[in-house]
Design a protein around this motif. Sequence first.
Motif, short mmCIF file in Angstrom:
data_model
loop_
_atom_site.label_atom_id
_atom_site.label_comp_id
_atom_site.label_asym_id
_atom_site.label_seq_id
_atom_site.Cartn_x
_atom_site.Cartn_y
_atom_site.Cartn_z
N UNK A 71 -7.62 7.71 2.32
CA UNK A 71 -8.23 6.41 2.59
C UNK A 71 -9.73 6.56 2.86
N UNK A 72 -10.11 7.62 3.55
CA UNK A 72 -11.52 7.83 3.87
C UNK A 72 -12.37 7.93 2.61
N UNK B 57 -10.69 -1.01 -2.47
CA UNK B 57 -9.37 -1.50 -2.86
C UNK B 57 -9.33 -3.03 -2.91
N UNK B 58 -8.36 -3.55 -3.63
CA UNK B 58 -8.17 -5.01 -3.65
C UNK B 58 -7.45 -5.44 -2.37
N UNK C 79 -17.99 2.49 8.65
CA UNK C 79 -17.53 3.22 9.83
C UNK C 79 -16.21 3.96 9.62
N UNK C 80 -15.35 3.37 8.81
CA UNK C 80 -13.99 3.90 8.67
C UNK C 80 -13.95 5.37 8.25
N UNK D 288 3.36 0.18 1.77
CA UNK D 288 2.47 0.70 2.82
C UNK D 288 1.61 1.82 2.25
N UNK D 289 0.40 1.91 2.76
CA UNK D 289 -0.60 2.92 2.39
C UNK D 289 -1.16 2.71 0.99
#
Length: 217
Positions: free
Chosen positions: A34-35, A41-42, A119-120, A215-216
Amino acid sequence: MTTTKSTALTDDDMDVMTLLHAAFRRDATRLAHVAQTYGTENDETHDALLVGWRGFSRELHHHHRIEDTHIWPLMRRKLADRPDDLAVLDDMEAEHSLIDPTLAALEEAFDDREHGPRQVPHRIDDLVALLQSHLAHEERDAFPLIKEVITAQEWQALSKAAVKELAYSDIAQLGPYVVEGATPEQARRVLSELPVPLRLVHRFWWNPRYRRVRRWE
């Protein structure tokens, strides 16, 4: 006078703990991905990411609370005259105190769609580094102590007390989360700690529902 024989704790007895650590590593790997992609992403993928993230965060909080309120206090009483081993428990609690606010900081960044994309990635890096280090430290130094000083009977009593503290909705999420990726035998041992009616609910409702949710990814 009747006495109850205490039996030593085995690796099989600690299956839930071991599988939880595996699940946290699994999701830490997802977070690291994810980083690299966050902000591109949509909306549907973003929503799926948050479902996965919040499940991971919830279970990690539960895990830390159980350790801090059930496992470490019992061990402290048994290790009262062993300062070096008590220092291991001090380390575990200190690492929890670092991880928990890092989880909160990442949750805050996920909620901020305007500034969060900047930030993520950094906050994920901080969390993954802390978590990976803590899991390795716990398995290396705390797991042997757990097996040394806690009996199988005490561990079973701790597990039952911890489950009783969870809301029904928490148990409905925890079972499928833990057994995701487990072998059939590991799943059987883990689910055997639930009452028979809840095992049936897990099989026919909780787990199928968990698997249907995106999920994810």
